[in-house]
Each structure stands twice: as structure tokens, then as C-alpha cells.
Design a protein around this motif. Structure first.
Motif, PDB file in Angstrom:
ATOM      1  N   VAL A  85      50.510  10.420   7.226  1.00  0.00           N
ATOM      2  CA  VAL A  85      51.913   9.987   7.240  1.00  0.00           C
ATOM      3  C   VAL A  85      52.619  10.284   5.916  1.00  0.00           C
ATOM      4  CG1 VAL A  85      51.550   8.180   8.966  1.00  0.00           C
ATOM      5  CG2 VAL A  85      51.297   7.634   6.531  1.00  0.00           C
ATOM      6  N   GLY A  86      51.954  11.007   5.011  1.00  0.00           N
ATOM      7  CA  GLY A  86      52.615  11.303   3.750  1.00  0.00           C
ATOM      8  C   GLY A  86      51.622  11.740   2.700  1.00  0.00           C
ATOM      9  N   ALA A  87      52.088  11.777   1.466  1.00  0.00           N
ATOM     10  CA  ALA A  87      51.245  12.210   0.363  1.00  0.00           C
ATOM     11  C   ALA A  87      51.674  11.519  -0.923  1.00  0.00           C
ATOM     12  CB  ALA A  87      51.330  13.729   0.181  1.00  0.00           C
ATOM     13  N   VAL A  88      50.731  11.404  -1.850  1.00  0.00           N
ATOM     14  CA  VAL A  88      50.994  10.858  -3.174  1.00  0.00           C
ATOM     15  C   VAL A  88      50.234  11.721  -4.169  1.00  0.00           C
ATOM     16  CG1 VAL A  88      49.075   9.197  -3.037  1.00  0.00           C
ATOM     17  CG2 VAL A  88      50.982   8.758  -4.608  1.00  0.00           C
ATOM     18  N   ASP A  89      50.804  11.882  -5.356  1.00  0.00           N
ATOM     19  CA  ASP A  89      50.100  12.676  -6.363  1.00  0.00           C
ATOM     20  C   ASP A  89      50.316  12.097  -7.750  1.00  0.00           C
ATOM     21  OD1 ASP A  89      52.362  14.208  -7.872  1.00  0.00           O
ATOM     22  OD2 ASP A  89      52.826  14.564  -5.765  1.00  0.00           O
ATOM     23  N   LEU A  90      49.344  12.361  -8.611  1.00  0.00           N
ATOM     24  CA  LEU A  90      49.435  12.073 -10.040  1.00  0.00           C
ATOM     25  C   LEU A  90      49.349  13.409 -10.770  1.00  0.00           C
ATOM     26  CD1 LEU A  90      47.043   8.995 -10.375  1.00  0.00           C
ATOM     27  CD2 LEU A  90      49.529   8.971 -10.642  1.00  0.00           C
ATOM     28  N   VAL A 122      46.161   4.181  -5.883  1.00  0.00           N
ATOM     29  CA  VAL A 122      46.079   5.385  -6.703  1.00  0.00           C
ATOM     30  C   VAL A 122      46.217   5.095  -8.194  1.00  0.00           C
ATOM     31  CG1 VAL A 122      48.530   6.073  -6.709  1.00  0.00           C
ATOM     32  CG2 VAL A 122      46.727   7.813  -6.693  1.00  0.00           C
ATOM     33  N   LEU A 123      47.010   4.075  -8.588  1.00  0.00           N
ATOM     34  CA  LEU A 123      47.208   3.837 -10.018  1.00  0.00           C
ATOM     35  C   LEU A 123      45.938   3.346 -10.716  1.00  0.00           C
ATOM     36  CD1 LEU A 123      50.830   2.370 -10.035  1.00  0.00           C
ATOM     37  CD2 LEU A 123      50.103   4.703 -10.526  1.00  0.00           C
ATOM     38  N   VAL A 180      48.919   1.478 -17.499  1.00  0.00           N
ATOM     39  CA  VAL A 180      47.973   1.139 -16.442  1.00  0.00           C
ATOM     40  C   VAL A 180      46.565   1.047 -17.010  1.00  0.00           C
ATOM     41  CG1 VAL A 180      49.322   2.148 -14.562  1.00  0.00           C
ATOM     42  CG2 VAL A 180      47.692   3.571 -15.802  1.00  0.00           C
ATOM     43  N   THR A 181      45.817   0.127 -16.453  1.00  0.00           N
ATOM     44  CA  THR A 181      44.383   0.012 -16.673  1.00  0.00           C
ATOM     45  C   THR A 181      43.763  -0.207 -15.306  1.00  0.00           C
ATOM     46  OG1 THR A 181      44.267  -2.408 -16.870  1.00  0.00           O
ATOM     47  CG2 THR A 181      44.863  -1.169 -18.866  1.00  0.00           C
ATOM     48  N   PRO A 182      42.435  -0.112 -15.183  1.00  0.00           N
ATOM     49  CA  PRO A 182      41.832  -0.392 -13.876  1.00  0.00           C
ATOM     50  C   PRO A 182      42.106  -1.797 -13.370  1.00  0.00           C
ATOM     51  CG  PRO A 182      40.301   0.802 -15.270  1.00  0.00           C
ATOM     52  CD  PRO A 182      41.462   0.435 -16.144  1.00  0.00           C
TER      53      PRO A 182
END
Length: 385
Positions: A85-90, A122-123, A180-182
């Protein structure tokens, strides 16, 4: 929400929260990618080729694999209910510790909160790869993308003039960033003030609409409003009114101001505006302001609208309010009508600030009469007559 990781034969891990899954993009996805990339929203808000053809999707999938191998960009397909249904990228265009996030959803997947889930997967994964700061960019006006970014903690600047290039033109844009961190708590960094509709006896408070623009123009042309409201242009146009509404929307998204228009409950005709401004969010302190269209005066509508907005600000969150601790109101010492509105709405006079107010129409500086209201006052207030 924590993502599960499972290995695959490719370089691309699989991340899931049980509802959405991030996984490798494949040649079998090409037709689906072509379909959602030809949605009009993709032309309006993204830089994908237009019209989007099969060869574009094939190159996109191939380029994604090359980027994974290089470690410069990490593309994931978004799967929901067994379908892409879509995509995400870093993307890491400069330094390994700095990335930019991009994302898109097919029309049928929007409005379900899926992108918040995607970003919460993803983050943290990106942080485990050494990414420390993530940026997000969007054309000014892409509110769906901004709300997704806001929902996980991005703070946003803008609109910034000429931030982005879009189909051969320079456009204003928003820029968001976050560390960001885990273990980062991916929650909003501040409120987003959506105006809930509040219906009273003689007025209704609702969000502003494009159809209200002519009434804004009429109200700001009124001599009484020009006298008391700072910053009104001598000639106030529909373009000025639209700019006003855009500023209100920006302030609401940034957690600074909650704005309503005041309307007739039956005819839905705009009769004014009431706003609550954040003074100190940590301490739950704000201030209220209001103005009326000439057709709304002399009927107690400003009093009722002010009462309704103040009550909403001070009611506990669990009762649908903002849960603030103190709401102030200031009126020019010369504006007796505004002072009467404050007092009839239940505000208590607490003092005067002397010689600090310059009337918009000019003349000698004057004082501002200070009022306030606290949650305990709500128990003793009567609905304005």
C-alpha cells in the motif's frame, strides 16, 4: 510499539508491528506501484515522474536494491492486510548519522493512522544503523504528511520560502527534524489544536472554511474592529483573509493557537472569531481573544462564544477540554464593550497594565485591563443569559 525483525535472502530486513509490515520491494509490486503513483495526490505533492509508467517502477525497484547495497538509502515497501500500500525510505545523502525520511501511501490506505505505525517501525531501525538525526520535508500545504511527521515527534519550521523544487518551480516548504535513538518515545512533541465543534444556545464554534473568507473581509473592514484589533490593513482583501486562515492553521499545527469561527447555529453564517493562545504550555496557561462581525453585535453572542471557548480550555482532558490551569483575557481600558464581554462570560478582573497599549488607530497609549479564569470558577459560573 516495537518492531520484530526477521532475516530474508536479501539485504532488506522485515519489520512488523502485527498490523503493518515493512519489507523488500519486488518486481511483483511494479503494477501496484504504478497504480498508486498515478494518484493525483502524488503529482501534487511528490516529485515522482508524471505520468508514472511501468519502466519508472522497474527502475525504482532496481535503484532501491543498489542503494541498499551501498548503504545510502533504505527503501521499504509497506504491506497492510497482505497487500502493498505504499513505501517509506531513509536517505543518507551526506553523513551516515543524518537521514531524510520520505513516504507515500495508496489512496485506499490513507486516514487509518498507518503512517504513524510505519514511522514507529522504521525510525528505531534507522537508529540501530547509526542514524542520529532524521529530517522530513514537504511542500507547504501537505497537511496529511505533516500530521504523520508530527505524530511521532518531528518539530517543524516553516513555511520556508523556496525550500523545495517541485516540477520545475521553487515552492515554499516545511522542514521537520528530530533526534532518534532505538528507544526514542515516538510521540508528538506538542499538541495539534484541531477545533472541535461546540454548539451553544445562540452560537456555534467551528473550524473556519473557505466560504467564510468574504465575512472575514467584511468584519475587518468594520471601523470598530479596525480601532481595536492590531495589524488590520487599511484595505483588507480576500487574499489577506486567506493568509489569516493559513496562519491560524500553522499556529494550530504548531500547538500555539486554537481558533474557531463563531457562527449562527441554524444558518451557519460566520459572525466572528474567538481564539485561545498558548502562553505557557507546561503550566497550562493561555489567553483568549475575540472579535465580531457587525451583524453579530448587540445580542450577547461575543459573551456566549467567549464563555464556550474558555470552558473548553479549562475543562479537564478527560471531559473533552484542554485541561489548562489559567486563562487570561486583556481588554483596552478604553474598550468598555470588550470589558463587559469578559465580565459577563465569567472572567474575574485582576488588575491593569498601565501605559502599554497603543491603539491600532493611533492616539495616546493606554492601559490593558487584565482578567482571568481558572478551572475552579467553572463550578460557580452560570451560562450567560
Amino acid at each position: 510499539m516495537s518492531g520484530e525483525w526477521s532475516s530474508s535472502s536479501s539485504l532488506v530486513p522485515q519489520l512488523t508491528d502485527g498490523l503493518v509490515t515493512l519489507r523488500e520491494l519486488r518486481e511483483a509490486d511494479v503494477d501496484t506501484i504504478v497504480a498508486y503513483c498515478n494518484d493525483p495526490a502524488m503529482e501534487r505533492w511528490t516529485t515522482v515522474p508524471w505520468p508514472y509508467r511501468r519502466e519508472h517502477a522497474l527502475e525504482y525497484v532496481a535503484a532501491g536494491r543498489r542503494s541498499w547495497a551501498e548503504g545510502s538509502r533504505f527503501d521499504f515497501g509497506i504491506e497492510y492486510e497482505g497487500r502493498l500500500v505504499g513505501a517509506v525510505d531513509l536517505r543518507r545523502p551526506v553523513l551516515p548519522a543524518l537521514a531524510e525520511v520520505g513516504f507515500a501511501l495508496a489512496p485506499q490506505a490513507r486516514g487509518r493512522g498507518l503512517m504513524t505505525r510505519v514511522l514507529r517501525l522504521v525510525l528505531p531501525w534507522g537508529a540501530r544503523q547509526g542514524i542520529q538525526v532524521v529530517q522530513w520535508r514537504a511542500n507547504a500545504g501537505n497537511w496529511a504528511s505533516r500530521r504523520a511527521a508530527w505524530s511521532v515527534g518531528f518539530t517543524v519550521e516553516g513555511p520556508l520560502p523556496g525550500l523545495l523544487e517541485h516540477r520545475g518551480a521553487i515552492v515554499d516548504g516545511w522542514l521537520g527534524s528530530m533526534r532518534v535513538t532505538p528507544d526514542t518515545a515516538l510521540v508528538p512533541a506538542h499538541p495539534w489544536f484541531d477545533p472541535v465543534t461546540i454548539t451553544g444556545r445562540s452560537v456555534k464554534l467551528r473550524a473556519a472554511r473557505e466560504s467564510d473568507v468574504p465575512r472575514f473581509v467584511q468584519g475587518h473592514a468594520d471601523p470598530a474592529n479596525k480601532r481595536w484589533i492590531p495589524g488590520i490593513k487599511e484595505t483588507y482583501t480576500e487574499a489577506d483573509a486567506r493568509a489569516h486562515l493559513e496562519r491560524d492553521a500553522e499556529s494550530a499545527a504548531a500547538g500555539r493557537v486554537l481558533s474557531w469561527v463563531v457562527v449562527d447555529p441554524e444558518l451557519d453564517v460566520m459572525l466572528g472569531e474567538v481564539q485561545v493562545f498558548v502562553q505557557n504550555l507546561r503550566d497550562g496557561q493561555g489567553e483568549i481573544g475575540y472579535w465580531l462581525h457587525p451583524e453579530g453585535r448587540g445580542r450577547g453572542l461575543a459573551t456566549e462564544a467567549t464563555f464556550l471557548a474558555a470552558r473548553h480550555a479549562l475543562l479537564p482532558v478527560e471531559e473533552g477540554g484542554l485541561g489548562w490551569n489559567n486563562l487570561g483575557l486583556r481588554a483596552s481600558a478604553d474598550n468598555l464593550a470588550s470589558q463587559r464581554v469578559a465580565e459577563r462570560a465569567g472572567f474575574r478582573r485582576v488588575g491593569i497594565e498601565r501605559n502599554i497599549h497603543q491603539p491600532p488607530s493611533g492616539g495616546a497609549r493606554t492601559g490593558l485591563v487584565k482578567y482571568d479564569m481558572v478551572p475552579a470558577d467553572l463550578a460557580t459560573l452560570e451560562y450567560p443569559a
